[in-house]
Design an enzyme around this catalytic site. Structure first.
Site, PDB file in Angstrom:
ATOM      1  N   HIS A 196     -12.777   1.521  -1.167  1.00 41.62           N
ATOM      2  CA  HIS A 196     -12.791   0.063  -1.023  1.00 41.62           C
ATOM      3  C   HIS A 196     -12.987  -0.384   0.432  1.00 41.62           C
ATOM      4  O   HIS A 196     -13.378  -1.513   0.677  1.00 41.62           O
ATOM      5  CB  HIS A 196     -11.463  -0.536  -1.506  1.00 41.62           C
ATOM      6  CG  HIS A 196     -11.369  -0.746  -2.986  1.00 41.62           C
ATOM      7  ND1 HIS A 196     -12.346  -1.377  -3.721  1.00 41.62           N
ATOM      8  CD2 HIS A 196     -10.364  -0.452  -3.858  1.00 41.62           C
ATOM      9  CE1 HIS A 196     -11.949  -1.448  -4.989  1.00 41.62           C
ATOM     10  NE2 HIS A 196     -10.752  -0.891  -5.100  1.00 41.62           N
TER      11      HIS A 196
ATOM     12  N   GLU B 267      -3.865  -9.680  -3.188  1.00 43.91           N
ATOM     13  CA  GLU B 267      -4.901  -9.739  -4.229  1.00 43.91           C
ATOM     14  C   GLU B 267      -4.222 -10.056  -5.562  1.00 43.91           C
ATOM     15  O   GLU B 267      -3.205  -9.437  -5.875  1.00 43.91           O
ATOM     16  CB  GLU B 267      -5.644  -8.403  -4.342  1.00 43.91           C
ATOM     17  CG  GLU B 267      -6.846  -8.536  -5.267  1.00 43.91           C
ATOM     18  CD  GLU B 267      -7.651  -7.241  -5.421  1.00 43.91           C
ATOM     19  OE1 GLU B 267      -8.831  -7.318  -5.738  1.00 43.91           O
ATOM     20  OE2 GLU B 267      -7.082  -6.145  -5.241  1.00 43.91           O
TER      21      GLU B 267
ATOM     22  N   GLU C 110     -13.913  -2.675  -8.557  1.00 45.41           N
ATOM     23  CA  GLU C 110     -12.961  -1.750  -9.158  1.00 45.41           C
ATOM     24  C   GLU C 110     -13.661  -0.632  -9.928  1.00 45.41           C
ATOM     25  O   GLU C 110     -13.247   0.512  -9.889  1.00 45.41           O
ATOM     26  CB  GLU C 110     -11.991  -2.498 -10.071  1.00 45.41           C
ATOM     27  CG  GLU C 110     -11.086  -3.472  -9.317  1.00 45.41           C
ATOM     28  CD  GLU C 110     -10.301  -2.823  -8.175  1.00 45.41           C
ATOM     29  OE1 GLU C 110     -10.249  -1.582  -8.088  1.00 45.41           O
ATOM     30  OE2 GLU C 110      -9.739  -3.570  -7.353  1.00 45.41           O
TER      31      GLU C 110
ATOM     32  N   GLU D 218      -5.934  -1.998  -1.389  1.00 43.43           N
ATOM     33  CA  GLU D 218      -6.848  -1.539  -0.351  1.00 43.43           C
ATOM     34  C   GLU D 218      -6.919  -2.391   0.909  1.00 43.43           C
ATOM     35  O   GLU D 218      -7.945  -2.410   1.572  1.00 43.43           O
ATOM     36  CB  GLU D 218      -8.257  -1.438  -0.946  1.00 43.43           C
ATOM     37  CG  GLU D 218      -8.909  -2.770  -1.292  1.00 43.43           C
ATOM     38  CD  GLU D 218      -8.764  -3.245  -2.726  1.00 43.43           C
ATOM     39  OE1 GLU D 218      -9.559  -4.092  -3.150  1.00 43.43           O
ATOM     40  OE2 GLU D 218      -7.854  -2.755  -3.425  1.00 43.43           O
ATOM     41  N   ASN D 219      -5.856  -3.128   1.271  1.00 42.80           N
ATOM     42  CA  ASN D 219      -5.915  -3.963   2.472  1.00 42.80           C
ATOM     43  C   ASN D 219      -6.631  -3.205   3.588  1.00 42.80           C
ATOM     44  O   ASN D 219      -6.341  -2.042   3.841  1.00 42.80           O
ATOM     45  CB  ASN D 219      -4.506  -4.315   2.960  1.00 42.80           C
ATOM     46  CG  ASN D 219      -3.591  -4.672   1.824  1.00 42.80           C
ATOM     47  OD1 ASN D 219      -3.857  -5.598   1.072  1.00 42.80           O
ATOM     48  ND2 ASN D 219      -2.523  -3.899   1.651  1.00 42.80           N
TER      49      ASN D 219
ATOM     50  N   ALA E 105      -1.698   0.756  -5.970  1.00 36.78           N
ATOM     51  CA  ALA E 105      -1.954   0.668  -4.532  1.00 36.78           C
ATOM     52  C   ALA E 105      -2.864  -0.514  -4.279  1.00 36.78           C
ATOM     53  O   ALA E 105      -3.436  -1.078  -5.209  1.00 36.78           O
ATOM     54  CB  ALA E 105      -2.605   1.952  -4.031  1.00 36.78           C
TER      55      ALA E 105
ATOM     56  N   HIS F 224      -9.674   6.297  -4.137  1.00 33.94           N
ATOM     57  CA  HIS F 224     -10.032   4.976  -4.657  1.00 33.94           C
ATOM     58  C   HIS F 224      -9.886   3.912  -3.565  1.00 33.94           C
ATOM     59  O   HIS F 224     -10.802   3.138  -3.298  1.00 33.94           O
ATOM     60  CB  HIS F 224      -9.110   4.655  -5.845  1.00 33.94           C
ATOM     61  CG  HIS F 224      -9.331   3.319  -6.487  1.00 33.94           C
ATOM     62  ND1 HIS F 224     -10.021   3.177  -7.671  1.00 33.94           N
ATOM     63  CD2 HIS F 224      -8.955   2.069  -6.124  1.00 33.94           C
ATOM     64  CE1 HIS F 224     -10.053   1.887  -8.005  1.00 33.94           C
ATOM     65  NE2 HIS F 224      -9.409   1.188  -7.079  1.00 33.94           N
ATOM     66  N   GLU F 225      -8.714   3.890  -2.917  1.00 35.36           N
ATOM     67  CA  GLU F 225      -8.459   2.828  -1.931  1.00 35.36           C
ATOM     68  C   GLU F 225      -9.347   2.983  -0.691  1.00 35.36           C
ATOM     69  O   GLU F 225      -9.775   1.992  -0.102  1.00 35.36           O
ATOM     70  CB  GLU F 225      -6.978   2.818  -1.514  1.00 35.36           C
ATOM     71  CG  GLU F 225      -5.991   2.671  -2.677  1.00 35.36           C
ATOM     72  CD  GLU F 225      -6.271   1.510  -3.619  1.00 35.36           C
ATOM     73  OE1 GLU F 225      -6.862   0.510  -3.176  1.00 35.36           O
ATOM     74  OE2 GLU F 225      -5.903   1.605  -4.814  1.00 35.36           O
TER      75      GLU F 225
END
Length: 877
Positions: free
Chosen positions: A316, A140, A335, A279-280, A277, A312-313
């Site tokens: 996503h 990203e 985001e 979020e894949n 970090a 957070h991740e």
């Protein structure tokens, strides 16, 4: 004074005549020569006949390419035309590819770069001290094209079948679970690892990691396998994140009412990592400090940070991965939403953190400060060229985004909000959506004019200041309310003043926690009547500090509110908000800074960590401003006076029954007192530091930052050498970072130079160089000058190291934001005119604006502040 952004380069999205359905991708990285070989077999659909295929591709050499129409003969490409500037390649074919399906085959080679983007190498040291490299990814926003030729736009989704050929003793991970692992025929030291087919997804979420790792594993209550991968020998340090992740997945499952769509999720700590970090899908990558917690050596703020980043991740995985923004213009939605819900999730897992109060200090006030600048930008920004995408990974997208979503959630109410979220996720799963799509779903669920209200907050930059006056009529209180745009340089008095749709809440001293009245202010001014409010009650606008605006009360209303700070009848978050608004009004020249100093003295009985943290931040800004005067010592004395009572009450050692917030408060207060030169604190810090270094009594993790900072601030070259030694010995990245952030506190000019040189050595990870230099700039007037000179002298190397990227913006901001002389703004501006940094253009403008604002503030108020501090000293106690 109209600032124009430089001309944007023309940008064209990829043509739509050929699109991918499935990528079959096999990669073979070489961890010694830092190159990789790749084979792509992509199943594609040709929608109209064409003799060329345009794809994204950067730093990749294509060796052969061909196209096999379904059931037809292979057609070899006759030319590869690279457009490097646009990161595209055009494959030309001798005859037209006909409408229908086919397979595109490409053999290519690339490099494992050291730029922390694309497919890159990350350096680590084994337990025996040997230096090795892992191969990892960060795609990203637009760097998947550095790992394989692809259609690298978020809306061009496809499935992926990934295989990796790797040394057999290495761990190989990707988005999905391993389905096959077999010896590689050409080399007995290698294995071929195949992963299951992914769901349909965007290229920027693809990930693979090859390296040496240990892991801890668990299952969430809904049957998902969760693993946390750590450096070898540090599996223990993954347990905290594992616990958070296994609690969080079911929380989101329930909140969104949509199951997590993959069979597993891995969280992995990467040594060299530019962001916090990423979020894949199914393989979330982290900086070590955002994932690893060592029960003995990690401080409370690190645990909290890890909990927030994990929250957070994982958010996503739904909001971003399952439903993806149509284009980077809508990045803020991804985001901002994840930055809001991470708090909801941590509040669910750790109610004792009082995390929503911390949100106001960490995100909300930060966003207000940035958004008051003329060089801010709307939440939604039209983005074209990839070089512009990095620019919007900033506090407006994240923190203002999160703040307006918090305001929206409050306006809609949790139940309807969840209903709308669920229908949005179901309607757009495995697809792409825009901001408007979310508003539609929330509007249908709530019956409120969401799109109209929200577009006033996302499409125009800035926010209003709400000006309030009151009069009593019998048993009623009449409020006169009007809005105008708030600017950091003072109120906007122009003709064409923008206005907002402002959800207003009002409470009274009768029940400060409960909203007495809600109004939607949809015009410049209004009159509101509150019934049954006796003359002795105070009125507070924006209880909970949820609405994204500042407030200016009439002086009588403000007078009435102040006792609510002393007797703590105002909620903590409102005590914080009131103080923060006034501080910001003083910087804008709408009130005198002396009024704020008077207000700050009312916080003597304050028990709340977050309120102290915000006060401390603002006093830091003021202290930095006054370092340009000859009465800097007077403000240090003010700080010592304000923080001494709470410091005495807390003491140095934790007491039985204390929790997370007490630990955070103690660290904050002792650090503040130590830095301001409070004698007893300095002596005790030195004593404890000696014992720590000699191994007599190890400092608890929560006291390390304040103690290190204090001894360095008042230390000599021996102190610096000792700290450098501690840095070298530290086994944990968190401890290394802790030391890197405070080294800049050292005062002597020659030692400041030593710290700056250290920032560029091998001892400091590339992503952490920024915090060493920033620490120097933020510590003193001398440090600021030295750091700026250092950045100019080493610009080439620094710029190369971060190649655009948002770390370069952070570096610039940390280095120059604190200046307060007009001519420095001109100097910064001209330096970046001759050394352009496209991804940081906006940051440079914001810094120059901040410098001019600081200079104006100093000219306007420094005499009054000086008088006040002197009078205070002379007054009998």
């Amino acid at each position: 004074n109209i600032r124009t952004m430089p001309e944007r380069r023309p940008f064209v999205r990829l043509p739509t005549d050929v699109y991918p359905v499935n990528y079959g991708l096999c990669l073979k990285p070489d961890l010694i020569d830092f190159t990789f070989e790749g084979k792509l077999e992509a199943l594609v659909e040709v929608t109209q006949a064409t003799n060329q295929i345009v794809m994204n591709c950067a730093d990749i050499d294509i060796i052969t390419a061909s196209f096999v129409p379904q059931g037809g003969e292979e057609i070899n490409a006759t030319g590869f035309n690279y457009q490097n500037e646009d990161e595209k390649v055009t494959l030309s074919f001798p005859t037209a590819l006909q409408k229908g399906s086919g397979t595109l085959k490409i053999d290519f080679v690339g490099e494992l770069n050291d730029k922390m983007k694309g497919f890159y190498r990350s350096k680590y040291t084994t337990s025996t001290g040997e230096i090795r490299y892992a191969a990892v990814t960060q795609f990203e926003a637009t760097d998947a094209r550095r790992a394989f030729p692809c259609w690298d736009e978020p809306a061009i989704k496809a499935t992926f079948d990934i295989a990796l050929i790797v040394p057999k003793e290495r761990v190989a991970l990707s988005n999905m679970n391993v389905i096959d692992r077999k010896p590689y025929p050409d080399d007995e030291n290698l294995v071929e690892v195949k992963f299951a087919t992914t769901p349909i997804m965007s290229t920027y979420l693809v990930a693979f990691v090859i390296g040496e790792y240990d892991f801890v594993e668990s299952q969430s209550s809904d049957g998902i396998t969760v693993r946390v991968y750590t450096p070898v020998g540090k599996a223990e340090q993954g347990k905290f994140a594992l616990e958070v992740a296994t609690k969080t997945l079911p929380f989101y499952n329930d909140y969104f009412n949509v199951p997590y769509p993959l069979p597993k999720i891995d969280l992995i700590a990467i040594a060299d990592f530019a962001a916090g970090a990423m979020e894949n899908w199914g393989l979330v990558t982290y900086r070590e400090t955002a994932l690893l917690i060592d029960p003995k050596n990690s401080c409370s703020s690190s645990r909290q940070w890890v909990a927030l980043v994990v929250g957070h991740e994982l958010a996503h995985q739904w909001f971003g991965n399952l439903v993806t923004m149509e284009w980077w213009t809508h990045l803020w939605l991804n985001e901002g939403f994840a930055s809001w819900i991470e708090y909801l999730c941590v509040d669910h897992c750790f109610p004792e953190y009082d995390i929503w109060t911390q949100f106001v200090s960490a995100d909300y006030t930060r966003a207000l400060d940035l958004d008051a600048l003329d060089s801010s930008h709307p939440i939604e920004v039209n983005v074209g060229h990839p070089s512009e995408v990095d620019e919007i990974f900033d506090a407006i997208s994240y923190s203002k985004g999160a703040s307006v979503i918090r305001m929206l959630h409050n306006y809609i109410g949790d139940e309807d909000f969840r209903k709308g979220m669920n229908s949005y996720l179901l309607k757009f799963q495995h697809k792409n959506a825009s901001t408007e799509d979310l508003w539609d779903c929330l509007e249908q669920a709530s019956g409120k004019p969401i799109a109209a209200v929200m577009s006033s907050w996302t499409k125009q930059m800035g926010f209003p200041i709400i000006v309030v006056d009151q009069e009593q009529q019998g048993e009623d209180r009449i409020l006169k309310i009007f809005q105008k745009k708030f600017c950091a340089s003072g109120p906007h008095n122009g003709e064409d003043c923008p206005s907002w749709m402002v959800p207003l809440s009002i409470c009274t001293s009768q029940d400060p926690t409960c909203t007495k009245l809600k109004v939607l202010l949809d015009r410049p001014e209004t009159i509101v009547t509150l019934n049954g409010v006796s003359p002795d009650q105070w009125i507070k606008i924006n209880p909970g500090t949820v609405g994204f605006y500042r407030i200016q009360y009439s002086s009588s209303m403000l007078e009435n509110l102040l006792p609510g700070i002393r007797d703590l009848s105002l909620q903590p978050v409102d005590r914080l908000g009131l103080q923060n608004d006034l501080f910001s009004l003083s910087r804008a020249g709408m009130i005198s800074t002396v009024e704020v100093l008077r207000l700050m003295e009312a916080f003597v009985n304050e028990p709340n960590y977050t309120v102290w943290s915000d006060l401390s931040c603002n006093l830091g800004v003021l202290s930095s401003l006054l370092s340009h005067t000859d009465f800097h010592e007077e403000i240090q004395e003010f700080i010592r006076d304000l923080f001494t009572p709470i410091g005495l009450e807390l003491g140095w050692d934790s007491k039985p029954g204390e929790g997370h917030l007490d630990a955070l408060l103690r660290g904050l207060v002792l650090g503040k007192l130590g830095k301001a030169g409070h004698k007893p604190t300095l002596e005790e810090a030195r004593r404890r530091f000696r014992d720590h270094v000699e191994g007599k009594q190890v400092l608890p993790a929560d006291l390390r930052s304040p103690v290190y900072l204090t001894v360095l601030k008042h230390g000599d070259s021996a102190t610096l050498d000792t700290m450098m030694k501690l840095h070298k010995q530290a086994d944990m990245q968190e401890e290394k970072n802790r030391i890197e952030r405070v080294l800049g506190a050292i005062a002597a000019p020659d030692l400041i130079q030593k710290v700056l040189s250290f920032a560029l050595t091998e001892e400091v990870r590339p992503q952490d160089t920024v915090s060493v230099i920033g620490g120097v700039a933020g510590s003193s007037k001398q440090g600021r000058k030295a750091a700026w000179k250092f950045v100019k002298d080493n610009w080439e190397e620094l710029y190369n190291r971060y190649q655009g990227g948002f770390l370069i913006s952070r570096l610039i901001k940390l280095t120059v934001d604190g200046f307060a002389i007009d001519k420095m703004a001109a100097e910064v501006k001209s330096f970046f005119e001759s050394h352009p940094a496209p991804a940081a253009e906006r940051t440079v403008q914001q810094c120059c604006e901040n410098i001019l604002l600081n200079a104006a503030w100093l000219k306007r108020d420094s005499d009054d502040i000086n008088q006040y501090l002197l009078q205070r000293k002379a007054a009998p106690v």
